[in-house]
Design an enzyme around this catalytic site. Structure first.
Site, short mmCIF file in Angstrom:
data_model
loop_
_atom_site.label_atom_id
_atom_site.label_comp_id
_atom_site.label_asym_id
_atom_site.label_seq_id
_atom_site.Cartn_x
_atom_site.Cartn_y
_atom_site.Cartn_z
N LEU A 19 0.86 -1.18 0.00
CA LEU A 19 0.00 0.00 0.00
C LEU A 19 0.89 1.23 0.00
O LEU A 19 2.02 1.18 0.49
CB LEU A 19 -0.88 0.04 1.25
CG LEU A 19 -1.87 -1.10 1.46
CD1 LEU A 19 -2.57 -0.94 2.80
CD2 LEU A 19 -2.87 -1.17 0.33
N ASP A 20 0.38 2.33 -0.54
CA ASP A 20 1.08 3.60 -0.37
C ASP A 20 1.19 3.86 1.13
O ASP A 20 0.30 3.47 1.91
CB ASP A 20 0.32 4.75 -1.03
CG ASP A 20 0.29 4.64 -2.54
OD1 ASP A 20 1.13 3.91 -3.10
OD2 ASP A 20 -0.58 5.28 -3.16
N ARG A 21 2.23 4.52 1.54
CA ARG A 21 2.49 4.75 2.96
C ARG A 21 1.28 5.38 3.68
O ARG A 21 0.98 5.03 4.81
CB ARG A 21 3.70 5.66 3.11
CG ARG A 21 4.05 5.97 4.55
CD ARG A 21 5.34 6.71 4.67
NE ARG A 21 6.41 5.78 4.29
CZ ARG A 21 7.60 6.14 3.87
NH1 ARG A 21 7.90 7.41 3.79
NH2 ARG A 21 8.50 5.25 3.55
N THR A 23 -1.89 5.06 2.95
CA THR A 23 -3.12 4.27 2.82
C THR A 23 -3.22 3.32 4.00
O THR A 23 -2.26 2.64 4.35
CB THR A 23 -3.12 3.47 1.50
OG1 THR A 23 -2.98 4.36 0.41
CG2 THR A 23 -4.40 2.67 1.34
#
Length: 171
Positions: A19-21, A23
């Site tokens: 996941l993006d940091r 998210t």
């Protein structure tokens, strides 16, 4: 963190689903190389299903839409829509129209990516004119990116049973 925990010392932990940091939500980690390979194949074959909750700026039309864009990573690592990019496909379903704390319209949606491109959901929402609330790269800055990996469905490599993992939306 898990690799430092004595309970996991005998495992070869590998991140399967990133996941993006900013998210929140579910990430998938394998405990051995065989499981890593089998789960990675499910991602390649697109048999893993993912569902995200997002809060988008503005009122999104109350219909199910299939978003298709070609995404390209630029030299500064930002992602843009470009005909030379790789195809990204996402289903978006409007759930609820709301007002934010400033009385501005926002829409809670479910996003189901069919492909897995870098910043796919963030760029596609921006491309339809409804960036994700709190997205400093593709929308407007805020305290937090309102994107949550709510659910992932996969076939368990150990017994071939279809499993669904759910992460409740944090406060």
């Amino acid at each position: 963190i898990l690799r430092q925990d004595p309970r996991w010392q005998d495992c070869t932990l590998d991140l399967i689903h990133r996941l993006d940091r900013a998210t929140s939500g579910i990430i998938l980690i394998s405990k051995n190389c065989l499981v890593k390979r089998q789960l990675s194949e499910q991602f390649t074959d697109r048999t893993i299903e993912k569902q995200y909750i997002a809060l988008l700026v503005g009122h999104v039309a109350p219909t199910t839409q299939e978003l298709e864009h070609h995404l390209l990573t630029t030299n500064d690592f930002k992602v843009i829509c470009d005909p030379d990019g790789k195809l990204a496909i996402t289903t978006i379903v409007e759930q609820q129209h709301l007002l934010d704390k400033n009385n501005q319209p926002v829409t809670k949606v479910l996003l189901s990516p069919k492909t897995g491109r870098k910043h796919q959901l963030r760029v596609q929402c921006q491309a339809i004119g409804h960036p994700i609330v709190g997205d400093p790269l593709y929308g407007t800055a805020g305290k937090m990116l309102f994107l949550h990996a709510q659910q992932i469905c996969y076939t368990d490599p150990s017994n071939a049973v279809r499993k669904t993992l759910i992460a409740p939306l944090p406060e």
